[in-house]
Every structure is written in structure tokens, then in C-alpha cells.
Design a protein around this motif. Structure first.
Motif, PDB file in Angstrom:
ATOM      1  N   TYR A 254       0.830  -1.205   0.000  1.00  0.00           N
ATOM      2  CA  TYR A 254       0.000   0.000   0.000  1.00  0.00           C
ATOM      3  C   TYR A 254       0.865   1.255   0.000  1.00  0.00           C
ATOM      4  O   TYR A 254       0.608   2.197  -0.747  1.00  0.00           O
ATOM      5  CB  TYR A 254      -0.912  -0.013   1.247  1.00  0.00           C
ATOM      6  CG  TYR A 254      -1.659   1.266   1.461  1.00  0.00           C
ATOM      7  CD1 TYR A 254      -2.758   1.590   0.668  1.00  0.00           C
ATOM      8  CD2 TYR A 254      -1.285   2.152   2.461  1.00  0.00           C
ATOM      9  CE1 TYR A 254      -3.453   2.762   0.869  1.00  0.00           C
ATOM     10  CE2 TYR A 254      -1.968   3.330   2.665  1.00  0.00           C
ATOM     11  CZ  TYR A 254      -3.058   3.634   1.877  1.00  0.00           C
ATOM     12  OH  TYR A 254      -3.743   4.796   2.065  1.00  0.00           O
ATOM     13  N   ARG A 255       1.900   1.263   0.822  1.00  0.00           N
ATOM     14  CA  ARG A 255       2.781   2.439   0.891  1.00  0.00           C
ATOM     15  C   ARG A 255       3.518   2.629  -0.430  1.00  0.00           C
ATOM     16  O   ARG A 255       3.686   3.761  -0.906  1.00  0.00           O
ATOM     17  CB  ARG A 255       3.775   2.257   2.035  1.00  0.00           C
ATOM     18  CG  ARG A 255       4.504   3.541   2.379  1.00  0.00           C
ATOM     19  CD  ARG A 255       5.352   3.376   3.561  1.00  0.00           C
ATOM     20  NE  ARG A 255       6.489   2.521   3.183  1.00  0.00           N
ATOM     21  CZ  ARG A 255       7.428   2.118   4.008  1.00  0.00           C
ATOM     22  NH1 ARG A 255       7.358   2.432   5.267  1.00  0.00           N
ATOM     23  NH2 ARG A 255       8.413   1.376   3.580  1.00  0.00           N
TER      24      ARG A 255
ATOM     25  N   ARG B 107       1.073   3.985  -3.033  1.00  0.00           N
ATOM     26  CA  ARG B 107       0.652   5.356  -2.736  1.00  0.00           C
ATOM     27  C   ARG B 107       1.707   6.382  -3.151  1.00  0.00           C
ATOM     28  O   ARG B 107       1.379   7.483  -3.552  1.00  0.00           O
ATOM     29  CB  ARG B 107       0.389   5.467  -1.244  1.00  0.00           C
ATOM     30  CG  ARG B 107      -0.194   6.755  -0.832  1.00  0.00           C
ATOM     31  CD  ARG B 107      -1.439   6.538  -0.063  1.00  0.00           C
ATOM     32  NE  ARG B 107      -2.107   7.802   0.055  1.00  0.00           N
ATOM     33  CZ  ARG B 107      -2.672   8.243   1.123  1.00  0.00           C
ATOM     34  NH1 ARG B 107      -2.669   7.483   2.185  1.00  0.00           N
ATOM     35  NH2 ARG B 107      -3.251   9.401   1.154  1.00  0.00           N
ATOM     36  N   SER B 108       2.985   6.012  -3.052  1.00  0.00           N
ATOM     37  CA  SER B 108       4.054   6.991  -3.385  1.00  0.00           C
ATOM     38  C   SER B 108       4.412   6.989  -4.856  1.00  0.00           C
ATOM     39  O   SER B 108       3.894   6.346  -5.682  1.00  0.00           O
ATOM     40  CB  SER B 108       5.290   6.687  -2.580  1.00  0.00           C
ATOM     41  OG  SER B 108       5.801   5.412  -2.906  1.00  0.00           O
TER      42      SER B 108
END
Length: 70
Positions: free
Chosen positions: A65-66, A69-70
Motif C-alpha cells: 500500500y505504501r 501510494r508513493s
């Protein structure tokens, strides 16, 4: 976000205490003994073996997820 992470960590540490369980065969053998410390050790081992895959999957999904997201 920090509060949600803190709540999640607390749930992971409290949940194993709430889910103390044994299989029927282990329970029959351990109840026949006078020493309760062995039964508690078996319970803790079962809970840790159950919780570890969920923790690892949670960390994996968080990292994906991280990264997404970036």
C-alpha cells in the motif's frame, strides 16, 4: 494515521490473550497432568503460530500500500 497504527498494534498484542484455545487431543493430555504451566505453554505456542501469518500478511499489505501510494 499514527492513532490508527497505534490501535492496530494494541489489537495485535491483545488479541492473542483473548483467543486462548487448544485442540481436543492436546487438551485431554494436558488436563490429565497436575502441572498447569505446560498447558499454558502449549496455549501460547498455538496462539503465536496462529497470529504470525496474519502479522506477516499485514506488514506485506502495508508495504505494498505504501509503495502504491508513493
Amino acid at each position: 494515521m499514527k492513532i490508527k497504527s497505534l490501535i492496530l498494534v494494541i489489537v495485535f498484542f491483545v488479541l492473542p490473550r483473548l483467543s486462548i484455545a487448544q485442540c481436543a487431543m492436546c487438551r485431554a493430555v494436558l488436563e490429565s497432568q497436575d502441572d498447569n504451566s505446560m498447558a499454558e505453554g502449549i496455549n501460547n505456542g498455538i496462539v503465536y503460530l496462529m497470529a504470525l501469518p496474519y502479522i506477516l500478511l499485514g506488514v506485506l499489505f502495508y508495504l505494498v500500500y505504501r509503495k502504491m501510494r508513493s
